[in-house]
Design a protein around this motif. Structure first.
Motif, PDB file in Angstrom:
ATOM      1  N   ARG A  92      12.911  12.149  54.329  1.00 27.35           N
ATOM      2  CA  ARG A  92      12.158  13.407  54.325  1.00 27.35           C
ATOM      3  C   ARG A  92      10.898  13.323  53.456  1.00 27.35           C
ATOM      4  NH1 ARG A  92      17.525  15.699  54.388  1.00 27.35           N
ATOM      5  NH2 ARG A  92      17.558  15.783  52.091  1.00 27.35           N
ATOM      6  N   LEU A  93      10.769  12.258  52.687  1.00 31.16           N
ATOM      7  CA  LEU A  93       9.626  12.108  51.780  1.00 31.16           C
ATOM      8  C   LEU A  93       8.437  11.502  52.518  1.00 31.16           C
ATOM      9  CD1 LEU A  93      11.668  10.827  48.730  1.00 31.16           C
ATOM     10  CD2 LEU A  93      10.817  13.148  49.126  1.00 31.16           C
ATOM     11  N   SER A  94       7.243  11.731  51.979  1.00 30.45           N
ATOM     12  CA  SER A  94       6.037  11.361  52.730  1.00 30.45           C
ATOM     13  C   SER A  94       5.105  10.404  51.988  1.00 30.45           C
ATOM     14  CB  SER A  94       5.254  12.624  53.103  1.00 30.45           C
ATOM     15  OG  SER A  94       4.878  13.345  51.937  1.00 30.45           O
ATOM     16  N   THR A  95       5.558   9.839  50.867  1.00 30.68           N
ATOM     17  CA  THR A  95       4.747   8.850  50.164  1.00 30.68           C
ATOM     18  C   THR A  95       5.585   7.617  49.857  1.00 30.68           C
ATOM     19  OG1 THR A  95       5.269   9.686  47.944  1.00 30.68           O
ATOM     20  CG2 THR A  95       3.357  10.660  49.068  1.00 30.68           C
ATOM     21  N   VAL A  96       4.915   6.484  49.724  1.00 28.55           N
ATOM     22  CA  VAL A  96       5.622   5.249  49.374  1.00 28.55           C
ATOM     23  C   VAL A  96       6.229   5.372  47.978  1.00 28.55           C
ATOM     24  CG1 VAL A  96       5.351   2.774  48.962  1.00 28.55           C
ATOM     25  CG2 VAL A  96       4.166   3.867  50.885  1.00 28.55           C
ATOM     26  N   ALA A  97       5.478   5.962  47.042  1.00 29.67           N
ATOM     27  CA  ALA A  97       5.991   6.139  45.680  1.00 29.67           C
ATOM     28  C   ALA A  97       7.217   7.039  45.676  1.00 29.67           C
ATOM     29  CB  ALA A  97       4.905   6.712  44.772  1.00 29.67           C
ATOM     30  N   GLY A  98       7.176   8.122  46.462  1.00 27.17           N
ATOM     31  CA  GLY A  98       8.300   9.045  46.495  1.00 27.17           C
ATOM     32  C   GLY A  98       9.557   8.407  47.045  1.00 27.17           C
ATOM     33  N   ILE A  99       9.426   7.648  48.110  1.00 31.82           N
ATOM     34  CA  ILE A  99      10.596   6.977  48.688  1.00 31.82           C
ATOM     35  C   ILE A  99      11.130   5.922  47.726  1.00 31.82           C
ATOM     36  CG2 ILE A  99      11.437   5.563  50.593  1.00 31.82           C
ATOM     37  CD1 ILE A  99       9.333   6.926  52.370  1.00 31.82           C
ATOM     38  N   THR A 100      10.216   5.177  47.088  1.00 35.24           N
ATOM     39  CA  THR A 100      10.657   4.172  46.116  1.00 35.24           C
ATOM     40  C   THR A 100      11.425   4.822  44.978  1.00 35.24           C
ATOM     41  OG1 THR A 100       8.730   2.796  46.637  1.00 35.24           O
ATOM     42  CG2 THR A 100       9.909   2.300  44.602  1.00 35.24           C
ATOM     43  N   ASP A 101      10.888   5.896  44.432  1.00 35.38           N
ATOM     44  CA  ASP A 101      11.575   6.607  43.342  1.00 35.38           C
ATOM     45  C   ASP A 101      12.966   7.071  43.775  1.00 35.38           C
ATOM     46  OD1 ASP A 101       9.372   6.279  41.708  1.00 35.38           O
ATOM     47  OD2 ASP A 101       8.585   8.299  42.049  1.00 35.38           O
ATOM     48  N   TYR A 102      13.079   7.517  45.002  1.00 35.64           N
ATOM     49  CA  TYR A 102      14.365   7.994  45.517  1.00 35.64           C
ATOM     50  C   TYR A 102      15.382   6.853  45.608  1.00 35.64           C
ATOM     51  CZ  TYR A 102      17.680  10.455  48.551  1.00 35.64           C
ATOM     52  OH  TYR A 102      18.823  11.030  49.070  1.00 35.64           O
ATOM     53  N   LEU A 103      14.933   5.697  46.083  1.00 40.28           N
ATOM     54  CA  LEU A 103      15.860   4.578  46.300  1.00 40.28           C
ATOM     55  C   LEU A 103      16.282   3.909  45.002  1.00 40.28           C
ATOM     56  CD1 LEU A 103      14.238   2.874  49.421  1.00 40.28           C
ATOM     57  CD2 LEU A 103      16.140   4.499  49.362  1.00 40.28           C
TER      58      LEU A 103
END
Length: 321
Positions: free
Chosen positions: A215-226
């Motif tokens: 559901r996230l829309s940035t590479v940084a956001g997805i990385t932080d989530y994982l």
């Protein structure tokens, strides 16, 4: 290496990057190597490669694709054609979870996983039995190639490394993608979402939580989530530090290594290269133009990288013209 200076209308990094995706002279291109090979690596990990069957005994060049690419990526296909036409045997290595291999290994890909890539490259040398061999990588694959060139356990027949637009400062690359032209961010995020869906489908019980990342829309956001949920690091900066090549990141390179990069690369900030401690075994060829893995020489879409890669490996590991 030859001089690279594209005509004015072709100098834009966006034009370079986008037009390089168009296959040139497709009808004249030789058949690509497509034999599937499974490689047994440490910790019961299995990686795959696509390997040419001919010419046997020829110098081997292992190509490592970029993040979210695979053996069919335009830059891998183009370079593989140039090398095979020049007498090299080529292996296109697939990183974990790339190229439809999400089902192969339970744990998720991350860019710090160097050991299995080292094992795979060494295994390819063993299976192909060349007298000499080299490694070539694009973007994130270039980062892997540079780290392999530093590794003490690299097979001694692997004597040369060529890195095209390699990631040097991972955090800076993520920022460049997320704050740059929306087209590039959307391309990376959309491709990553598809890759995460493949992983979730392969191991549904383990990766139920990936829906939140998608559901996230940035590479940084997805990385932080994982990170912390699926990647074994304290935070994203800790993760990036494991494949950051600034400072002494290339200090241990002991094989002939060449980097081709562009100051106007919109994904890999040109300033990153100035933060690498010089090493006599590493040559940096920095051009004003070229975009990200572009380096088109003219409007016929001839690519500097085709000839540069052949010249580099012919000089260092040999091959018949």
């Amino acid at each position: 290496m030859r001089h690279f200076d594209p005509p004015a209308g072709l100098a834009s990094p966006h034009v370079q990057t986008i037009l390089a995706r168009i296959p040139a002279k497709r009808g004249d291109a030789p058949a690509l190597p497509l034999e599937n090979v499974t490689l047994e690596c440490r910790d019961s990990v299995r990686l795959e490669a696509r390997v040419s069957s001919e010419p046997t005994g020829a110098p081997l060049v292992t190509i490592i694709h970029g993040w979210l690419g695979d053996s069919g990526s335009w830059y891998v296909q183009r370079t593989a054609r140039a090398l095979t036409a020049s007498g090299f045997r080529v292996a296109c290595l697939l990183l974990r979870d790339h190229g439809g291999t999400a089902y192969r290994n339970r744990e998720m890909f991350n860019s710090a996983r160097l050991g299995e890539v080292l094992d795979a490259c060494n295994a390819l040398v063993e299976q192909c039995s060349p007298t000499s061999a080299g490694i070539m990588g694009f973007s994130l694959g270039g980062n892997f190639a540079l780290r392999l060139a530093s590794h003490a356990d690299l097979d001694r027949r692997l004597a040369a490394c060529l890195a095209i637009s390699p990631v040097i400062d991972p955090a800076a690359t993520v920022r460049a993608i997320d704050t740059g032209w929306l087209v590039y961010r959307k391309w990376f995020v959309d491709k990553w979402r598809l890759a995460l869906k493949e992983k979730q489908a392969a191991f549904p019980d383990e990766y139920r939580g990936l829906a939140g990342a998608m559901r996230l829309s940035t590479v940084a956001g997805i990385t932080d989530y994982l990170v912390g949920r699926y990647l074994p690091y304290r935070d994203s900066n800790h993760y990036y530090s494991h494949y950051d090549l600034r400072g002494d990141g290339l200090a241990n390179v002991r094989i002939g290594t060449h980097i081709i990069a562009a100051e106007d690369d919109m994904v890999i900030p040109g300033a990153s290269y100035a933060e690498v401690t010089p090493n006599d075994h590493v040559e940096l060829e920095m051009f004003r133009h070229g975009g990200h893995c572009g380096f088109l020489e003219d409007w016929r879409l001839n690519c500097y990288l085709d000839r540069a890669s052949v010249d580099f490996f012919r000089a260092r590991v040999g091959a018949d013209a």
